[in-house]
Design an enzyme around this catalytic site. Structure first.
Site, PDB file in Angstrom:
ATOM      1  N   LYS A   1     -11.959  -1.659   7.073  1.00 22.11           N
ATOM      2  CA  LYS A   1     -11.083  -2.540   7.837  1.00 22.11           C
ATOM      3  C   LYS A   1     -11.531  -2.586   9.292  1.00 22.11           C
ATOM      4  O   LYS A   1     -11.706  -3.633   9.864  1.00 22.11           O
ATOM      5  CB  LYS A   1      -9.623  -2.080   7.763  1.00 22.11           C
ATOM      6  CG  LYS A   1      -9.086  -1.835   6.346  1.00 22.11           C
ATOM      7  CD  LYS A   1      -8.871  -3.094   5.554  1.00 22.11           C
ATOM      8  CE  LYS A   1      -8.671  -2.908   4.060  1.00 22.11           C
ATOM      9  NZ  LYS A   1      -7.587  -2.043   3.639  1.00 22.11           N
TER      10      LYS A   1
ATOM     11  N   ASP B   1      -1.479   6.886   6.428  1.00 22.43           N
ATOM     12  CA  ASP B   1      -2.517   5.973   5.951  1.00 22.43           C
ATOM     13  C   ASP B   1      -2.771   4.995   7.093  1.00 22.43           C
ATOM     14  O   ASP B   1      -1.964   4.117   7.367  1.00 22.43           O
ATOM     15  CB  ASP B   1      -2.021   5.226   4.704  1.00 22.43           C
ATOM     16  CG  ASP B   1      -3.010   4.138   4.247  1.00 22.43           C
ATOM     17  OD1 ASP B   1      -4.076   3.989   4.884  1.00 22.43           O
ATOM     18  OD2 ASP B   1      -2.709   3.452   3.253  1.00 22.43           O
TER      19      ASP B   1
ATOM     20  N   TRP C   1       0.832  -1.209   0.000  1.00 24.25           N
ATOM     21  CA  TRP C   1       0.000   0.000   0.000  1.00 24.25           C
ATOM     22  C   TRP C   1       0.860   1.251   0.000  1.00 24.25           C
ATOM     23  O   TRP C   1       0.569   2.227  -0.674  1.00 24.25           O
ATOM     24  CB  TRP C   1      -0.970  -0.004   1.184  1.00 24.25           C
ATOM     25  CG  TRP C   1      -2.016  -1.067   1.102  1.00 24.25           C
ATOM     26  CD1 TRP C   1      -2.220  -2.088   1.988  1.00 24.25           C
ATOM     27  CD2 TRP C   1      -3.025  -1.232   0.078  1.00 24.25           C
ATOM     28  NE1 TRP C   1      -3.278  -2.868   1.572  1.00 24.25           N
ATOM     29  CE2 TRP C   1      -3.783  -2.369   0.415  1.00 24.25           C
ATOM     30  CE3 TRP C   1      -3.337  -0.536  -1.091  1.00 24.25           C
ATOM     31  CZ2 TRP C   1      -4.850  -2.817  -0.369  1.00 24.25           C
ATOM     32  CZ3 TRP C   1      -4.399  -0.981  -1.878  1.00 24.25           C
ATOM     33  CH2 TRP C   1      -5.140  -2.111  -1.511  1.00 24.25           C
TER      34      TRP C   1
HETATM   35  C1  LIG Z   1      -7.091  -1.603   2.275  1.00 24.17           C
HETATM   36  C2  LIG Z   1      -6.027  -0.597   2.323  1.00 24.17           C
HETATM   37  C3  LIG Z   1      -5.935   0.437   1.371  1.00 24.17           C
HETATM   38  C4  LIG Z   1      -6.864   0.543   0.178  1.00 24.17           C
HETATM   39  O1  LIG Z   1      -8.139   0.797   0.553  1.00 24.17           O
HETATM   40  P1  LIG Z   1      -9.312   0.999  -0.515  1.00 24.17           P
HETATM   41  O2  LIG Z   1     -10.386   1.601   0.320  1.00 24.17           O
HETATM   42  O3  LIG Z   1      -9.635  -0.354  -1.052  1.00 24.17           O
HETATM   43  O4  LIG Z   1      -8.818   1.895  -1.577  1.00 24.17           O
HETATM   44  C5  LIG Z   1      -4.947   1.380   1.521  1.00 24.17           C
HETATM   45  N1  LIG Z   1      -4.071   1.318   2.546  1.00 24.17           N
HETATM   46  C6  LIG Z   1      -4.108   0.334   3.466  1.00 24.17           C
HETATM   47  C7  LIG Z   1      -3.127   0.332   4.566  1.00 24.17           C
HETATM   48  C8  LIG Z   1      -5.091  -0.645   3.379  1.00 24.17           C
HETATM   49  O5  LIG Z   1      -5.132  -1.623   4.303  1.00 24.17           O
END
Ligand SMILES: *Cc1c(COP(=O)(O)O)cnc(C)c1O
Length: 362
Positions: free
Chosen positions: A197, A173, A103
């Site tokens: 998540k 993030d 990511w």
């Molecule tokens: C799942 C995830 C993403 C991407 O998320 P989306 O909502 O599918 O774009 C980005 N960063 C991390 C750390 C993630 O776990």
């Protein structure tokens, strides 16, 4: 109702059953309006209350004051990879990124479209199996911002402390460990997290911006991609993902009732300890894939002695209502995602199966 499984999926992921039940009621009728939450106007007083309370409860849980603003936006955390540099990285400037997984790598790729990127730390040399030692990283005082990925969902690592960046805004993030532990959230100038998540369904991404960073944003960018738009209009510039925001609001109430981040963290640590202790205690059979000092509280990655055994394990687990344990295709092996709403009993059931499986196949 059919038996509810223990859901170890990485995202979309398990939600508190109380929340699912309440959301199912809201999906039929909301506030005696003769309509469901999906059908009411996002401009109505009823919805305004939903979205404002969700933001206020979230800020309260995170310990944030009036210098921080919450926005609910669409596009997933992946859109944030581009929105962050679009708003804060000028063409002639640079930003510092730490590359700790797939990511983070994607975030770097997007930032390069807007300006210069310095990858000041990386664990790519060992397949992202650790978090680089912050003491060994030199941050550039002239950077537009520093970007980190607090929890690496795919690889199973997590920052246990964050860089002290001085006057340089720290952007994180936090998609896969958002609201999983107590932190000084004021250290971040911008936090973003896809809800699916830890705090809700897919479709909404939480963005929290601190005043000082907000003021630095570029102006000549599309209205919908400008953080100022979403913050100034309190997420109602256009139609927000209303149902998803509603469910996030319910999760916030659930978290408050559970005792807030301190209580949630305690349970998360208990679950992670049970699972990591099991892996370490059966190290002839199970192998953790990351350095112990970098282990994630949320995504526990491990391997079995062979791929056929891993496949058999995932299959047996599923038959016992333990679902979603297959590792990400780029890493292989197994991954147990044990987010806030995954009960301790789920982890205990998983460990029982691990013991039994190792005995039979070891
Ligand atoms: C799942 C995830 C993403 C991407 O998320 P989306 O909502 O599918 O774009 C980005 N960063 C991390 C750390 C993630 O776990």
């Amino acid at each position: 109702m059919a038996k509810r499984v223990f859901n170890f999926n990485p995202g979309p992921a398990t939600l508190p059953f109380e929340v699912v039940e309440e959301a199912s009621r809201g999906a039929l009728e909301f506030n005696n309006l003769g309509m469901s939450i999906m059908e009411i106007s996002h401009r109505s007083k009823d919805f305004e209350k939903v979205i404002q309370e969700a933001a206020a409860d979230m800020k309260e849980l995170l310990g944030l004051d009036e210098h921080f603003k919450v926005a609910f936006v669409g596009g997933g955390a992946s859109l944030q990879f581009a929105m962050v540099p679009m708003n804060y990285l000028r063409e002639d400037a640079f930003a510092d990124y730490i590359d700790t997984g797939e990511w983070a790598t994607k975030a770097i790729k997007e930032a390069k479209l807007f300006g210069k990127v310095n990858v000041v730390g990386s664990s790519a040399d060992k397949k992202f199996s650790y978090i680089p030692d912050l003491k060994g990283i030199t941050f550039n005082p002239g950077a537009a911002y520093v970007h980190v990925t607090s929890n690496n969902t795919i690889e199973g690592t997590e920052f246990h402390e964050f860089p002290k960046t001085g006057g340089v805004p720290l952007i994180v993030d936090m998609s896969s460990d958002f609201m999983a532990r107590e932190l000084d959230h004021k250290q971040f100038a911008l936090i973003y997290a896809g809800a699916q998540k830890n705090v809700g369904p897919a479709g909404v991404t939480i963005v929290i911006v601190r005043d000082d960073l907000l003021a630095r944003g570029k102006d000549k960018i599309p209205t919908m991609l400008n953080y100022k738009t979403h913050i100034e209009k309190e997420s109602l510039y256009n139609t927000p993902p209303a149902f998803a925001v509603y469910v996030v609001g319910l999760v916030m109430k659930w978290m408050k009732k559970a005792g807030g981040l301190k209580a949630i963290e305690k349970v998360n640590r208990e679950k992670a300890k049970i699972l990591y202790d099991a892996i370490d205690g059966m190290s002839a059979f199970y192998k953790g894939t990351v350095e112990p000092g970098s282990r994630s509280l949320m995504n526990v990655t491990f391997r079995l002695p062979s791929e056929p055994l891993e496949e058999a394990f995932v299959k047996e687990a599923k038959a016992q209502n333990l679902v979603g344990l297959k590792g990400h295709r780029s890493v292989g092996g197994c991954r147990a995602s044990i987010y806030n709403a995954l009960p301790v009993d789920g982890v205990k059931a998983l460990v029982e199966l691990m013991k039994d499986f190792a005995k039979r196949n070891g």
